[in-house]
Design a protein around this motif. Structure first.
Motif: not given
Ligand SMILES: [Zn+2]
Length: 552
Positions: A85, A87, A301, A385, A448
């Protein structure tokens, strides 16, 4: 045939089978993560980047005479690390904008912004990311006024460390098309206002879009540069794959262009960004995979709620440190259900962001209803998460075959204040990796990034110690939830591969799999826990080719 020495003619006729095209890598140790042969000293792979053979060095060298040799000496090899996970564009943009991570005060933020402003043209927006009011002496949200004296005319727009809140100055708010005054709020978002109804400068979750939309659109070239920067940063840290959590159709096109030009240094499992154009394209054209094997989109997502730091996570009961506040839903349960139903119809994997115990329950209820009997099958739907789970919901992930996609560094970043937010009862179901794993849940690990560092060594360290960089608290925060180094490594390799439908190709080093691996100076399964965060990444290989090599 492989045992034959290769003649030039044979090489031309049968290049993939030819010894000249084979590389034998020898190392002090190779952790294959393959239960059949967990530790070997040598691995052979061919020119197409496929593992042919693993075993003892002398056996492989005898079986592959004339093969190219790579001897990494005392180093250890592990399968390529996959961040389940992250970005990528966000990381690239963070590198292009002011970095506000780990700032201890607003004054320090103003200093960094003034330094960044020197690179900008007049009128250009000054953007940055990474502020966190929890790191300041006064832990309240900042205001536009804090920025206005230094930047009266230039729009300033700064996103919070979790990406779930933004801080604007007055010039940025003036650029917003809608009148921000009054008492109205956007769905799934919150405009912070003073007693008189004047916006204070902080925008939470969906309210951030108001300011985002006021910004001039970045050029294609800049957007591509951000992706390339993010990917380069990832491979530098030993990542051979990223599950990119929220990719628009435009972004997918950008990735495709880079893949066509052979410029994807790692593998991207892209998740379509919500119930929008990219999901629509998957439904119309089918699941997507680039011929290079470096890019796929077969997931969507979705978002249940916000984040804990900005109290946007949806809770079943009030926040312990903010009575009357139970957080907010970014998608309504109806929207979430409609999007999940559409994905289910189209064979698309669903990955839903859920932080609070209410957010997680809504997602589990939605999945249970939508999947029905299919819950027992191979859907691989995920919760991103899965941060705070009510005790009765914790076993439901395994029951529904739902993957927990979790970020160990979130626990160690949030631990100074997480219990203030949720209290001593609910904290027991928070960041509960061990409980989830012991319940039989697939646990895919990630970071993340850029919310946390892209560096997977920090994730391994956090998973194993539940301590901060200084080793505090000694023995770890809620230490019963710690993972072993092997479990953590598995979470960043095989389990992440599983979460991307790729465990037959990736995640371990065995014949027939891709030669994606990392060369580490130290053995992550032998060093003291505290040393995990300072492992030395010597090189990163994807498809048998170095995509990063440390300078000697
Ligand atoms: Zn995220």
């Amino acid at each position: 045939m492989r045992k034959l020495a290769c003649s030039v003619l044979l090489c031309l006729a049968a290049a993939p089978l030819c010894a000249a095209d084979v590389t034998v890598l020898t190392a002090h140790r190779i952790h294959t993560l393959d239960a059949a042969r967990p530790q070997v000293q040598a691995m052979a792979f061919d020119g197409s980047g496929k593992v042919l053979d693993v075993g003892a060095a002398q056996d492989l060298l005898a079986r592959h005479p004339g093969a190219k040799r790579i001897d990494v000496g005392s180093a250890t090899v592990v399968p390529g690390l996959i961040d389940a996970h992250g970005h990528v564009a966000g990381l690239g943009w963070a590198m292009l904008t002011a970095d506000l991570v780990d700032t201890a005060s607003k004054a320090e933020i103003l200093d960094r912004l003034r330094a960044k402003e020197k690179e900008l043209k007049p009128g250009e927006w000054l953007t940055g990311r990474g502020w966190d009011q929890n790191d300041w002496a006064e832990k309240t949200f900042p205001t536009a006024a804090d920025l206005d004296a230094a930047f009266p005319d230039r729009p300033v727009w700064l996103s919070r460390i979790d990406g779930h809140a933004g801080w604007a100055n007055s010039a940025a708010m003036r650029a917003v098309k809608r009148d921000l005054a009054g008492s109205w709020q956007p769905d799934g978002g919150s405009i912070q206002r003073d007693a008189a109804g004047k916006p204070s400068g902080v925008f939470i979750d969906n309210a951030m879009a108001l300011v985002d939309a006021a910004q001039p659109v970045a050029s294609e070239a800049t957007a591509e540069k951000a992706l390339a920067l993010g990917m380069r940063e990832a491979v530098r840290h030993g990542l051979t794959g990223v599950h990119d959590a929220g990719v628009s159709l435009d972004e997918l096109r950008r990735y495709q262009r880079l893949a066509d030009r052979g410029q994807l240094p790692l593998r991207i499992h892209a998740m379509a960004d919500g119930n929008a154009a990219a999901l629509e394209s998957l439904c119309r054209n089918g699941l997507y995979r680039h011929p290079s094997g470096r890019l796929q989109m077969r997931a969507v997502k979705l978002y249940a709620d916000g984040a804990l730091g900005s109290r946007g996570a949806a809770m079943l009961a009030d926040y312990s440190d903010d009575h009357g506040n139970r957080g907010l839903l970014v998608m309504s349960p109806e929207e979430l259900a409609a999007a999940a139903a559409k994905a289910h119809r189209c064979g698309v994997q669903v990955a839903s962001h859920a932080i609070g115990d209410r957010g997680n329950r809504i997602v589990l209820d939605t999945y249970a209803r939508e999947l029905g009997k299919d819950a027992a099958g191979d859907h691989r739907w995920r919760i991103e998460h899965a941060q705070i789970l009510s005790p009765e919901d914790l076993p439901r992930l395994a029951q529904l075959h739902v993957i927990a996609s979790m970020q160990p560094t979130h626990a160690t970043s949030d631990m100074p204040w997480a219990e203030d937010r949720v209290g001593s009862q609910r904290i027991v179901g928070a960041y509960a990796w061990r409980q989830l794993r012991d319940a039989g849940t697939h646990l895919a690990l990630g970071s993340d990034f850029p919310v946390e560092s892209v560096d997977p060594r920090l994730g391994l360290y956090a998973a194993v110690t539940r301590s901060d960089g200084k080793g505090l608290p000694a023995g770890g925060w809620y230490p019963d939830e710690k993972l072993t180094a092997f479990e953590a490594l598995r979470g960043f390799t095989l389990e992440a591969a599983y979460a991307g439908f790729a465990e037959n190709e990736l995640g371990s080093l065995a014949p027939g799999k891709r030669a994606d691996f990392v060369i580490l100076a130290e053995d992550p399964l032998a060093v003291p826990d505290a040393a995990l965060r300072s492992l030395t990444v010597k090189a990163t290989y994807v498809d048998g080719r170095a995509v990063y090599e440390a300078r000697r």
